[in-house]
Structures are given as C-alpha cells and as structure tokens.
Design a protein around this motif. Sequence first.
Motif, PDB file in Angstrom:
ATOM      1  N   LEU A   1     -20.349 102.662 -41.666  1.00  0.00           N
ATOM      2  CA  LEU A   1     -21.274 101.826 -40.905  1.00  0.00           C
ATOM      3  C   LEU A   1     -22.443 101.364 -41.764  1.00  0.00           C
ATOM      4  N   SER A   2     -22.900 102.238 -42.674  1.00  0.00           N
ATOM      5  CA  SER A   2     -24.054 101.908 -43.510  1.00  0.00           C
ATOM      6  C   SER A   2     -23.726 100.867 -44.581  1.00  0.00           C
ATOM      7  N   MET A   3     -22.453 100.585 -44.819  1.00  0.00           N
ATOM      8  CA  MET A   3     -22.074  99.511 -45.753  1.00  0.00           C
ATOM      9  C   MET A   3     -22.191  98.144 -45.082  1.00  0.00           C
ATOM     10  N   HIS A   4     -22.281  98.133 -43.743  1.00  0.00           N
ATOM     11  CA  HIS A   4     -22.470  96.898 -42.973  1.00  0.00           C
ATOM     12  C   HIS A   4     -21.372  95.870 -43.238  1.00  0.00           C
ATOM     13  N   LEU A   5     -20.155  96.368 -43.358  1.00  0.00           N
ATOM     14  CA  LEU A   5     -19.012  95.474 -43.526  1.00  0.00           C
ATOM     15  C   LEU A   5     -18.603  94.853 -42.195  1.00  0.00           C
ATOM     16  N   GLU A   6     -19.023  95.485 -41.120  1.00  0.00           N
ATOM     17  CA  GLU A   6     -18.838  94.940 -39.783  1.00  0.00           C
ATOM     18  C   GLU A   6     -20.029  95.366 -38.945  1.00  0.00           C
ATOM     19  N   GLN A   7     -20.339  94.584 -37.960  1.00  0.00           N
ATOM     20  CA  GLN A   7     -21.520  94.879 -37.151  1.00  0.00           C
ATOM     21  C   GLN A   7     -21.240  96.040 -36.209  1.00  0.00           C
TER      22      GLN A   7
ATOM     23  N   GLU B   1     -27.537 103.247 -40.637  1.00  0.00           N
ATOM     24  CA  GLU B   1     -27.173 102.616 -39.371  1.00  0.00           C
ATOM     25  C   GLU B   1     -27.488 103.572 -38.222  1.00  0.00           C
ATOM     26  N   THR B   2     -28.556 103.288 -37.499  1.00  0.00           N
ATOM     27  CA  THR B   2     -28.959 104.103 -36.354  1.00  0.00           C
ATOM     28  C   THR B   2     -28.916 103.253 -35.091  1.00  0.00           C
ATOM     29  N   LEU B   3     -29.141 103.903 -33.969  1.00  0.00           N
ATOM     30  CA  LEU B   3     -29.161 103.164 -32.706  1.00  0.00           C
ATOM     31  C   LEU B   3     -30.328 102.182 -32.679  1.00  0.00           C
ATOM     32  N   LEU B   4     -31.423 102.537 -33.318  1.00  0.00           N
ATOM     33  CA  LEU B   4     -32.579 101.636 -33.407  1.00  0.00           C
ATOM     34  C   LEU B   4     -32.178 100.323 -34.087  1.00  0.00           C
ATOM     35  N   ILE B   5     -31.442 100.440 -35.177  1.00  0.00           N
ATOM     36  CA  ILE B   5     -31.034  99.250 -35.929  1.00  0.00           C
ATOM     37  C   ILE B   5     -29.991  98.458 -35.153  1.00  0.00           C
ATOM     38  N   ALA B   6     -29.024  99.153 -34.576  1.00  0.00           N
ATOM     39  CA  ALA B   6     -27.978  98.472 -33.819  1.00  0.00           C
ATOM     40  C   ALA B   6     -28.578  97.652 -32.678  1.00  0.00           C
ATOM     41  N   TYR B   7     -29.621  98.178 -32.042  1.00  0.00           N
ATOM     42  CA  TYR B   7     -30.284  97.456 -30.945  1.00  0.00           C
ATOM     43  C   TYR B   7     -31.120  96.304 -31.497  1.00  0.00           C
ATOM     44  N   ALA B   8     -31.879  96.558 -32.578  1.00  0.00           N
ATOM     45  CA  ALA B   8     -32.782  95.535 -33.128  1.00  0.00           C
ATOM     46  C   ALA B   8     -32.018  94.304 -33.607  1.00  0.00           C
ATOM     47  N   ARG B   9     -30.782  94.480 -34.019  1.00  0.00           N
ATOM     48  CA  ARG B   9     -29.980  93.355 -34.519  1.00  0.00           C
ATOM     49  C   ARG B   9     -29.781  92.261 -33.464  1.00  0.00           C
ATOM     50  N   SER B  10     -29.871  92.644 -32.211  1.00  0.00           N
ATOM     51  CA  SER B  10     -29.656  91.665 -31.140  1.00  0.00           C
ATOM     52  C   SER B  10     -30.868  90.751 -30.955  1.00  0.00           C
ATOM     53  N   ASP B  11     -31.986  91.083 -31.605  1.00  0.00           N
ATOM     54  CA  ASP B  11     -33.203  90.275 -31.482  1.00  0.00           C
ATOM     55  C   ASP B  11     -33.185  89.146 -32.524  1.00  0.00           C
TER      56      ASP B  11
ATOM     57  N   GLU C   1     -33.513  90.911 -42.192  1.00  0.00           N
ATOM     58  CA  GLU C   1     -32.226  91.539 -42.503  1.00  0.00           C
ATOM     59  C   GLU C   1     -31.999  91.745 -44.001  1.00  0.00           C
ATOM     60  N   PRO C   2     -32.412  90.790 -44.875  1.00  0.00           N
ATOM     61  CA  PRO C   2     -32.200  91.010 -46.317  1.00  0.00           C
ATOM     62  C   PRO C   2     -32.987  92.220 -46.853  1.00  0.00           C
ATOM     63  N   LEU C   3     -34.031  92.628 -46.151  1.00  0.00           N
ATOM     64  CA  LEU C   3     -34.836  93.760 -46.603  1.00  0.00           C
ATOM     65  C   LEU C   3     -34.158  95.090 -46.303  1.00  0.00           C
ATOM     66  N   PHE C   4     -33.358  95.125 -45.257  1.00  0.00           N
ATOM     67  CA  PHE C   4     -32.735  96.367 -44.804  1.00  0.00           C
ATOM     68  C   PHE C   4     -31.657  96.802 -45.794  1.00  0.00           C
ATOM     69  N   GLY C   5     -31.798  98.021 -46.300  1.00  0.00           N
ATOM     70  CA  GLY C   5     -30.848  98.528 -47.280  1.00  0.00           C
ATOM     71  C   GLY C   5     -31.232  98.201 -48.708  1.00  0.00           C
ATOM     72  N   ASN C   6     -32.419  97.611 -48.910  1.00  0.00           N
ATOM     73  CA  ASN C   6     -32.908  97.306 -50.259  1.00  0.00           C
ATOM     74  C   ASN C   6     -33.504  98.575 -50.868  1.00  0.00           C
ATOM     75  N   SER C   7     -32.886  99.089 -51.917  1.00  0.00           N
ATOM     76  CA  SER C   7     -33.338 100.343 -52.515  1.00  0.00           C
ATOM     77  C   SER C   7     -34.736 100.255 -53.110  1.00  0.00           C
ATOM     78  N   ALA C   8     -35.214  99.014 -53.357  1.00  0.00           N
ATOM     79  CA  ALA C   8     -36.552  98.826 -53.920  1.00  0.00           C
ATOM     80  C   ALA C   8     -37.537  98.345 -52.858  1.00  0.00           C
ATOM     81  N   LEU C   9     -37.229  98.602 -51.605  1.00  0.00           N
ATOM     82  CA  LEU C   9     -38.072  98.141 -50.491  1.00  0.00           C
ATOM     83  C   LEU C   9     -39.518  98.596 -50.675  1.00  0.00           C
ATOM     84  N   SER C  10     -40.448  97.652 -50.541  1.00  0.00           N
ATOM     85  CA  SER C  10     -41.871  97.979 -50.685  1.00  0.00           C
ATOM     86  C   SER C  10     -42.432  98.516 -49.379  1.00  0.00           C
TER      87      SER C  10
END
Length: 355
Positions: free
Chosen positions: A183-189, A269-279, A286-295
């Motif tokens: 799920l964390s690879m985000h190959l499918e929603q 991939e948590t329930l928080l993220i799964a819900y937020a995606r619908s917004d 979205e490009p920031l999520f999963g960025n290992s260098a996230l500020s």
Amino acid sequence: MISDPTTDVADIALSFETRLMEVLSQRRERSRAFAAPYTQLWESLERMAAGGKRIRPKLLIDTHEALGGIHARAAVDAACAMELLHIALVIHDDVIDKDLMRRGEINLSGRFASEAMLRGKTRPVASSWGEASALLAGDLMLTLAHSLLARLDVPEERRQSILDVFDDTVFESAAGEHYDVWLSMHLEQASPEDVLAMVDQKTAAYSFEAPLVLAAVLAGATKGMIEELMVIARQIGVIYQLRDDVLGLFGDEKETGKSALGDLREGKETLLIAYARSDPSWTEVEPLFGNSALSVADAHRLRRVIEESGARVFVESLIAERCENVYDLIRGAQLPLVLRKQLTDLTSACNSRTS
C-alpha cells in the motif's frame, strides 16, 4: 522459580522480567564461542529487550490469572515468547522501512552500521552490514520465541494448540506487513477498507489477539470464551493502531518519541491519508507525500490539508465508535468480572494514550 497455583500476579510480572533476561543472557553466553560481532548482536538484543511497555506480556499474564489459570511458569514463558515476537517484528519493520532510529534512539541496524562507518567503511557497505545484522537478529528472536512455546510444560494437546496460535499469528502478521509495504508504494489507490484490513492483520493479530488467546488456551478456557476474546482483541488492536497513526502525525514528539516527519516522509498509508485523498486539495500536496527529503514547512502543509479534509475528525470519530462497540462486547461477554474490567481499562488506555 515460582509456584504455579499460588503465585501473586506481581510476583509473576517480576518473574517475567527475570526470565526474559535469563533466556537472552544464556544465548549471549553461548554466542561467546563464535566471532565477537555475534556476541555484540546478542548484547544489543539484551539492551533492546530491557525496555518497553510490556503490553503483550502483561495482557497474557493478567488474562491467564483472571481466567483461573494454574500454569504460572508456562504463562511467564509464553509472555516472554510474545515479547520476543514483538522485538522480532519491530527489528524487521525497521529494516523494511530503512529506519536507523526507534523512539528517538539509534536502533539495532543503525548501531551496527554506525560502528562499521567508524571503522572506515562507506555508507552503503555499512548499511548492508547493519541490515544483515538486524535481519539475523529478528530471525533469532522469532526462533527463540517458538522454542520457548514448544517447550512449555503443559499437556501435549494444549501445547499443540498454543503452537498453532503462534503459527497463525506470525503468518497473518507477515501478511499484514507485506500488505502495508504494498500500500505504501501507492501503485493503486487504497480505500479505507484496505487500510483497516491491513491494520487488523499487522497489529491486532499479534499485539492483542495472540496474548489473549494464548492465555485462554493455557487456562483451559472454553471455545466460546476464546471466540469472544478474539473478537474483542481485534477491535482493541484497531483502536490502538488508529490512535498510533493520529499520534504519528499530530502527537507531541517529546511524548511519542517519534519524529512527526517520519510517516509523511515514508509515505505511510494510514486511514488518515486514505480519507484525505478524497479531498480536492490533496492534489496540491500529493507530490510531497512520501518525499524522503520532506521539509518541516512542507510537512506542516501536508498536515494542514489532512486536517482540513476532515480526516482527523473522521478517524477520531471511528476510534470513539470502536471503543463504544468494544465496551458493549465486553459487557456482554461471558468472562470473569476482573477480566472484563481489565479489558475495559485496556481499551480506554489505547484510546487515550499520548505515546
């Protein structure tokens, strides 16, 4: 040693700590016949096992006592096995996530990698050494847990049932971990249902169902009672993990001991993220999520979008709903009064915890 039928619960808890350290120190002494790094590995495992909340061992020992169990020695060894399983899964989880820290401290793979770098090895080589050490350490903990259960001094039929429970637990926990990575690879929603299924397999099975069921089997509980405990345990496990996910994003780092950036950088991939995606606003971040260098600033943006999407309110309401459901299940269960109180208190603690 402890006398089975008359041992006080506090004495059993103390015996658990003594027994756990005894089992590990025996292995550490055996390791001295091999290369020095192997002894260092067992020393690291001893240090790792010396701390922790002891949720699973306490749940097992308290449940066995509440159900009138008389196999106190076996309960202590089974509790040790559950703690060793927990250590194994934590170590492997850190390797999978490529984490070098755990609760604000350097973890096992990080420790071995750091030592290799101090001796002049490059980061990639040192990381490989750290990961190899951690993988072997996790495997050793799994094997030791199984060994303890296989040697329990209880009737053969009961021991076989305990081994079956342990086998099912490891099998399902591995499925949950594997699904989590997928799920964390985000190959499918992922849908909220997908995330809840993963949580049920990865966390609830080994953290709550296994200790309760092992204790019940040891105590000779009826099939109906075991089935009731299984349902209750699953619900508590989901509550525990949902609260953990909320704390991972919105908790106080000083209390949780975890970086508030970790889950976002990992793309967990948590329930928080799964819900937020619908917004609709999710597309902006979205490009920031999963960025290992996230500020830190971008993490604030992500958290703001998640909160404003209603995800946090949704998860909090689901936690509250699940708590009420568990309380109803406990009240209606054919369990001893003392165990019902313990399970009620445990549910409340899982809901209200801040670390």
